[in-house]
Design a protein around this motif. Structure first.
Motif, PDB file in Angstrom:
ATOM      1  N   SER A 258       0.806  -1.223   0.000  1.00 25.98           N
ATOM      2  CA  SER A 258       0.000   0.000   0.000  1.00 25.98           C
ATOM      3  C   SER A 258       0.837   1.269   0.000  1.00 25.98           C
ATOM      4  O   SER A 258       0.342   2.344  -0.346  1.00 25.98           O
ATOM      5  CB  SER A 258      -0.939   0.004   1.210  1.00 25.98           C
ATOM      6  OG  SER A 258      -0.188  -0.063   2.421  1.00 25.98           O
ATOM      7  N   ASN A 259       2.100   1.175   0.380  1.00 27.16           N
ATOM      8  CA  ASN A 259       2.953   2.365   0.418  1.00 27.16           C
ATOM      9  C   ASN A 259       3.921   2.421  -0.764  1.00 27.16           C
ATOM     10  O   ASN A 259       4.895   3.168  -0.738  1.00 27.16           O
ATOM     11  CB  ASN A 259       3.737   2.402   1.730  1.00 27.16           C
ATOM     12  CG  ASN A 259       4.658   1.195   1.888  1.00 27.16           C
ATOM     13  OD1 ASN A 259       4.474   0.183   1.220  1.00 27.16           O
ATOM     14  ND2 ASN A 259       5.630   1.306   2.776  1.00 27.16           N
ATOM     15  N   VAL A 260       3.652   1.632  -1.796  1.00 27.89           N
ATOM     16  CA  VAL A 260       4.560   1.559  -2.950  1.00 27.89           C
ATOM     17  C   VAL A 260       3.786   1.892  -4.225  1.00 27.89           C
ATOM     18  O   VAL A 260       2.744   1.299  -4.506  1.00 27.89           O
ATOM     19  CB  VAL A 260       5.186   0.152  -3.076  1.00 27.89           C
ATOM     20  CG1 VAL A 260       6.102   0.089  -4.299  1.00 27.89           C
ATOM     21  CG2 VAL A 260       5.963  -0.198  -1.814  1.00 27.89           C
ATOM     22  N   SER A 261       4.300   2.835  -4.998  1.00 34.21           N
ATOM     23  CA  SER A 261       3.681   3.187  -6.279  1.00 34.21           C
ATOM     24  C   SER A 261       4.147   2.217  -7.364  1.00 34.21           C
ATOM     25  O   SER A 261       5.093   1.448  -7.172  1.00 34.21           O
ATOM     26  CB  SER A 261       4.053   4.618  -6.666  1.00 34.21           C
ATOM     27  OG  SER A 261       5.462   4.742  -6.807  1.00 34.21           O
ATOM     28  N   ILE A 262       3.487   2.298  -8.519  1.00 34.44           N
ATOM     29  CA  ILE A 262       3.799   1.345  -9.588  1.00 34.44           C
ATOM     30  C   ILE A 262       3.612   2.016 -10.943  1.00 34.44           C
ATOM     31  O   ILE A 262       2.733   2.870 -11.115  1.00 34.44           O
ATOM     32  CB  ILE A 262       2.906   0.084  -9.468  1.00 34.44           C
ATOM     33  CG1 ILE A 262       3.375  -1.011 -10.426  1.00 34.44           C
ATOM     34  CG2 ILE A 262       1.438   0.416  -9.688  1.00 34.44           C
ATOM     35  CD1 ILE A 262       2.715  -2.358 -10.169  1.00 34.44           C
ATOM     36  N   ARG A 263       4.465   1.667 -11.888  1.00 30.40           N
ATOM     37  CA  ARG A 263       4.364   2.160 -13.263  1.00 30.40           C
ATOM     38  C   ARG A 263       4.216   0.965 -14.191  1.00 30.40           C
ATOM     39  O   ARG A 263       4.822  -0.084 -13.962  1.00 30.40           O
ATOM     40  CB  ARG A 263       5.615   2.944 -13.667  1.00 30.40           C
ATOM     41  CG  ARG A 263       5.854   4.190 -12.842  1.00 30.40           C
ATOM     42  CD  ARG A 263       7.134   4.891 -13.262  1.00 30.40           C
ATOM     43  NE  ARG A 263       7.420   6.017 -12.389  1.00 30.40           N
ATOM     44  CZ  ARG A 263       6.937   7.242 -12.565  1.00 30.40           C
ATOM     45  NH1 ARG A 263       6.149   7.488 -13.607  1.00 30.40           N
ATOM     46  NH2 ARG A 263       7.234   8.211 -11.726  1.00 30.40           N
ATOM     47  N   GLY A 264       3.419   1.138 -15.244  1.00 31.06           N
ATOM     48  CA  GLY A 264       3.215   0.017 -16.142  1.00 31.06           C
ATOM     49  C   GLY A 264       2.851   0.435 -17.544  1.00 31.06           C
ATOM     50  O   GLY A 264       2.747   1.622 -17.867  1.00 31.06           O
ATOM     51  N   MET A 265       2.653  -0.578 -18.371  1.00 32.77           N
ATOM     52  CA  MET A 265       2.285  -0.354 -19.764  1.00 32.77           C
ATOM     53  C   MET A 265       1.274  -1.404 -20.179  1.00 32.77           C
ATOM     54  O   MET A 265       1.471  -2.600 -19.945  1.00 32.77           O
ATOM     55  CB  MET A 265       3.519  -0.442 -20.667  1.00 32.77           C
ATOM     56  CG  MET A 265       3.224  -0.187 -22.125  1.00 32.77           C
ATOM     57  SD  MET A 265       4.748  -0.121 -23.110  1.00 32.77           S
ATOM     58  CE  MET A 265       4.071   0.340 -24.708  1.00 32.77           C
TER      59      MET A 265
ATOM     60  N   SER B 218       9.702  -0.790  -5.650  1.00 30.18           N
ATOM     61  CA  SER B 218      10.567  -1.731  -4.933  1.00 30.18           C
ATOM     62  C   SER B 218      11.276  -2.689  -5.884  1.00 30.18           C
ATOM     63  O   SER B 218      12.052  -3.541  -5.452  1.00 30.18           O
ATOM     64  CB  SER B 218       9.739  -2.531  -3.920  1.00 30.18           C
ATOM     65  OG  SER B 218       9.177  -1.675  -2.949  1.00 30.18           O
ATOM     66  N   GLY B 219      10.980  -2.576  -7.186  1.00 27.93           N
ATOM     67  CA  GLY B 219      11.640  -3.432  -8.169  1.00 27.93           C
ATOM     68  C   GLY B 219      10.915  -4.719  -8.472  1.00 27.93           C
ATOM     69  O   GLY B 219      11.436  -5.565  -9.210  1.00 27.93           O
ATOM     70  N   ASN B 220       9.716  -4.908  -7.931  1.00 29.37           N
ATOM     71  CA  ASN B 220       8.951  -6.115  -8.212  1.00 29.37           C
ATOM     72  C   ASN B 220       8.223  -5.970  -9.545  1.00 29.37           C
ATOM     73  O   ASN B 220       7.631  -4.926  -9.829  1.00 29.37           O
ATOM     74  CB  ASN B 220       7.937  -6.382  -7.099  1.00 29.37           C
ATOM     75  CG  ASN B 220       8.611  -6.623  -5.766  1.00 29.37           C
ATOM     76  OD1 ASN B 220       9.478  -7.475  -5.650  1.00 29.37           O
ATOM     77  ND2 ASN B 220       8.225  -5.853  -4.757  1.00 29.37           N
ATOM     78  N   ALA B 221       8.261  -7.021 -10.351  1.00 30.43           N
ATOM     79  CA  ALA B 221       7.642  -6.991 -11.677  1.00 30.43           C
ATOM     80  C   ALA B 221       6.366  -7.829 -11.676  1.00 30.43           C
ATOM     81  O   ALA B 221       6.272  -8.849 -10.977  1.00 30.43           O
ATOM     82  CB  ALA B 221       8.617  -7.516 -12.728  1.00 30.43           C
ATOM     83  N   TYR B 222       5.400  -7.395 -12.488  1.00 33.67           N
ATOM     84  CA  TYR B 222       4.111  -8.079 -12.557  1.00 33.67           C
ATOM     85  C   TYR B 222       3.626  -8.080 -14.003  1.00 33.67           C
ATOM     86  O   TYR B 222       3.902  -7.157 -14.774  1.00 33.67           O
ATOM     87  CB  TYR B 222       3.055  -7.369 -11.698  1.00 33.67           C
ATOM     88  CG  TYR B 222       3.439  -7.174 -10.255  1.00 33.67           C
ATOM     89  CD1 TYR B 222       3.062  -8.089  -9.285  1.00 33.67           C
ATOM     90  CD2 TYR B 222       4.189  -6.061  -9.859  1.00 33.67           C
ATOM     91  CE1 TYR B 222       3.410  -7.905  -7.952  1.00 33.67           C
ATOM     92  CE2 TYR B 222       4.542  -5.872  -8.538  1.00 33.67           C
ATOM     93  CZ  TYR B 222       4.154  -6.798  -7.584  1.00 33.67           C
ATOM     94  OH  TYR B 222       4.501  -6.616  -6.276  1.00 33.67           O
ATOM     95  N   SER B 223       2.893  -9.118 -14.364  1.00 32.34           N
ATOM     96  CA  SER B 223       2.112  -9.102 -15.600  1.00 32.34           C
ATOM     97  C   SER B 223       0.638  -9.044 -15.209  1.00 32.34           C
ATOM     98  O   SER B 223       0.280  -9.374 -14.080  1.00 32.34           O
ATOM     99  CB  SER B 223       2.391 -10.351 -16.441  1.00 32.34           C
ATOM    100  OG  SER B 223       1.945 -11.520 -15.762  1.00 32.34           O
ATOM    101  N   PHE B 224      -0.211  -8.595 -16.150  1.00 36.20           N
ATOM    102  CA  PHE B 224      -1.633  -8.527 -15.819  1.00 36.20           C
ATOM    103  C   PHE B 224      -2.471  -8.770 -17.063  1.00 36.20           C
ATOM    104  O   PHE B 224      -1.985  -8.674 -18.198  1.00 36.20           O
ATOM    105  CB  PHE B 224      -1.988  -7.173 -15.191  1.00 36.20           C
ATOM    106  CG  PHE B 224      -1.905  -6.000 -16.136  1.00 36.20           C
ATOM    107  CD1 PHE B 224      -2.967  -5.664 -16.980  1.00 36.20           C
ATOM    108  CD2 PHE B 224      -0.761  -5.208 -16.184  1.00 36.20           C
ATOM    109  CE1 PHE B 224      -2.889  -4.580 -17.835  1.00 36.20           C
ATOM    110  CE2 PHE B 224      -0.677  -4.124 -17.041  1.00 36.20           C
ATOM    111  CZ  PHE B 224      -1.744  -3.804 -17.876  1.00 36.20           C
ATOM    112  N   TYR B 225      -3.732  -9.090 -16.833  1.00 39.75           N
ATOM    113  CA  TYR B 225      -4.687  -9.224 -17.925  1.00 39.75           C
ATOM    114  C   TYR B 225      -6.094  -9.019 -17.385  1.00 39.75           C
ATOM    115  O   TYR B 225      -6.352  -9.131 -16.187  1.00 39.75           O
ATOM    116  CB  TYR B 225      -4.575 -10.606 -18.590  1.00 39.75           C
ATOM    117  CG  TYR B 225      -5.042 -11.754 -17.726  1.00 39.75           C
ATOM    118  CD1 TYR B 225      -6.382 -12.151 -17.716  1.00 39.75           C
ATOM    119  CD2 TYR B 225      -4.140 -12.438 -16.910  1.00 39.75           C
ATOM    120  CE1 TYR B 225      -6.807 -13.202 -16.912  1.00 39.75           C
ATOM    121  CE2 TYR B 225      -4.563 -13.484 -16.106  1.00 39.75           C
ATOM    122  CZ  TYR B 225      -5.897 -13.866 -16.112  1.00 39.75           C
ATOM    123  OH  TYR B 225      -6.320 -14.894 -15.312  1.00 39.75           O
TER     124      TYR B 225
END
Length: 375
Positions: free
Chosen positions: A107-114, A131-138
């Motif tokens: 909750s205290n970490v922002s995120i950037r994506g495409m 924090s350097g964690n990577a995610y995929s989404f759909y």
């Protein structure tokens, strides 16, 4: 194109005439310059913009993936959802502030994506948080939220973290190779692993120069197992015990084929009037396997009973002490009554048929089918 020069003003008032003539001269000078520029442009063979280029420009994509300054196109505040902000949009970049409801991050970490695909309420993409964690989404048509997958997954991380870090083979999975150019000292191969030794080496199994070697180490206790790789039939092992100063001798592992090996030999001569009963189907012969077990088969007839040798075994085929065996004898003359004989094999290798239960035809048919140990 020629510039026509107007006729100068000629009046009695020269001051007014000069004023008008100066203005006309300026206009004339400007027109001359414009004509020169127009002619220069007209005569320029280089085309500034072709119809094809204009068509390409007119048909180019005008949709933006990022903002004009190159930063994210969509900004999502903490009180909004990523899903609502990007749903139904095309490829785009986004920034979600810390605390966004459907962010996969803390909750205290922002995120950037495409978002790489987004059409008719379906989309896929990836994102990385601060924090350097990577995610995929759909998400698909009808979904009300985004499905996130951490990259790598937690199960992948656990599997990699628990993976073995010590190599037991080469990177391509082949055994660690020791070629002809070297002389391998087996005593130095103490790290757990799989090796292929293509040289005679020292301190290895005798007479082998092509060996697959398995080494298993547990502190100061080691085991080496050597597989001969030419014929694939010989296996040896040895152990270096805890706090021992030297290895145990190499021991050969005996296989079923080893037990079945051992060439048959025939007696040099039959004695005491004994003859083979059927040289074709029941020849008298013997052999010894790697366990030191001697097997005697065949059948004889017509000899002298008692301690008179039928034949003599070579020294390496003799038992450590005298042994007696019971075998099948002919029942000729005693119909319906099975008959037997007693045979002695002594330490000197003498094979003697001592007696037969058939008192009518005692030596008509005497069979051998014995096995004993020479150890």
């Amino acid at each position: 194109m020629d510039i026509k020069e107007p006729k100068p003003f000629e009046v009695n008032d020269k001051a007014h005439a000069d004023l008008f003539n100066d203005m006309v001269n300026v206009l004339l000078e400007n027109d001359t310059g414009l004509v020169e520029q127009i002619l220069k442009h007209t005569n320029d063979a280089k085309i500034h913009a072709s119809e094809t280029e204009k068509e390409k420009w007119n048909e180019s994509q005008s949709y933006k993936i990022t903002a004009d300054n190159g930063s994210q196109l969509i900004n999502i505040p903490a009180n909004a959802r990523i899903f609502d902000a990007i749903k139904g949009k095309g490829t785009c970049t986004f920034y979600a502030a810390a605390g966004v409801e459907d962010s996969p991050s803390l909750s205290n970490v922002s995120i950037r994506g495409m978002q790489t695909v987004g059409e008719e309420d379906s989309g896929t993409g990836f994102a990385i948080d601060r924090s350097g964690n990577a995610y995929s989404f759909y998400y698909h048509t009808g979904d009300t939220s985004i499905t996130w997958t951490k990259l790598p997954t937690d199960s992948d991380r656990a599997r990699w973290d628990n993976g073995q870090l010590v190599k037991i083979t080469q990177d391509n999975g082949k055994p660690i190779y020791h070629g002809f150019a070297s002389e391998t000292d087996y005593n130095t191969l103490t790290q757990t692993g799989m090796y292929l030794i293509y040289n005679q080496g020292i301190n290895g199994p005798s007479s082998f120069n092509r060996v697959f070697l398995l080494v298993m180490s547990y502190g100061t206790t080691l085991v080496q197992i050597a597989y001969e790789s030419v014929y694939g039939k010989n296996t040896y092992f040895r152990v270096l015990k805890h706090n021992a100063e030297s290895w145990t001798p190499w021991e050969k592992q005996i296989t079923l084929s080893d037990l079945l090996e051992g060439s048959w030999e025939t007696p040099k001569e039959l004695k005491s009037n004994w003859k083979e009963y059927d040289p074709i189907n029941l020849p008298v012969k013997y052999r010894k396997n790697l366990l030191g077990e001697v097997e005697i088969v065949g059948a004889v007839k017509g000899g002298i009973l008692g301690n008179n040798e039928v034949f003599i075994l070579p020294e390496e085929f003799r038992p450590k002490q005298a042994m007696h065996f019971v075998g099948v004898a002919s029942s000729t003359g005693t119909p319906g009554v099975p008959q037997f004989h007693r045979t002695l094999i002594d330490k000197q290798g003498n094979v003697c048929v001592q007696s037969s239960s058939n008192t009518v035809n005692p030596t008509e048919f005497i069979t051998f089918g014995f096995k004993f140990s020479t150890r």
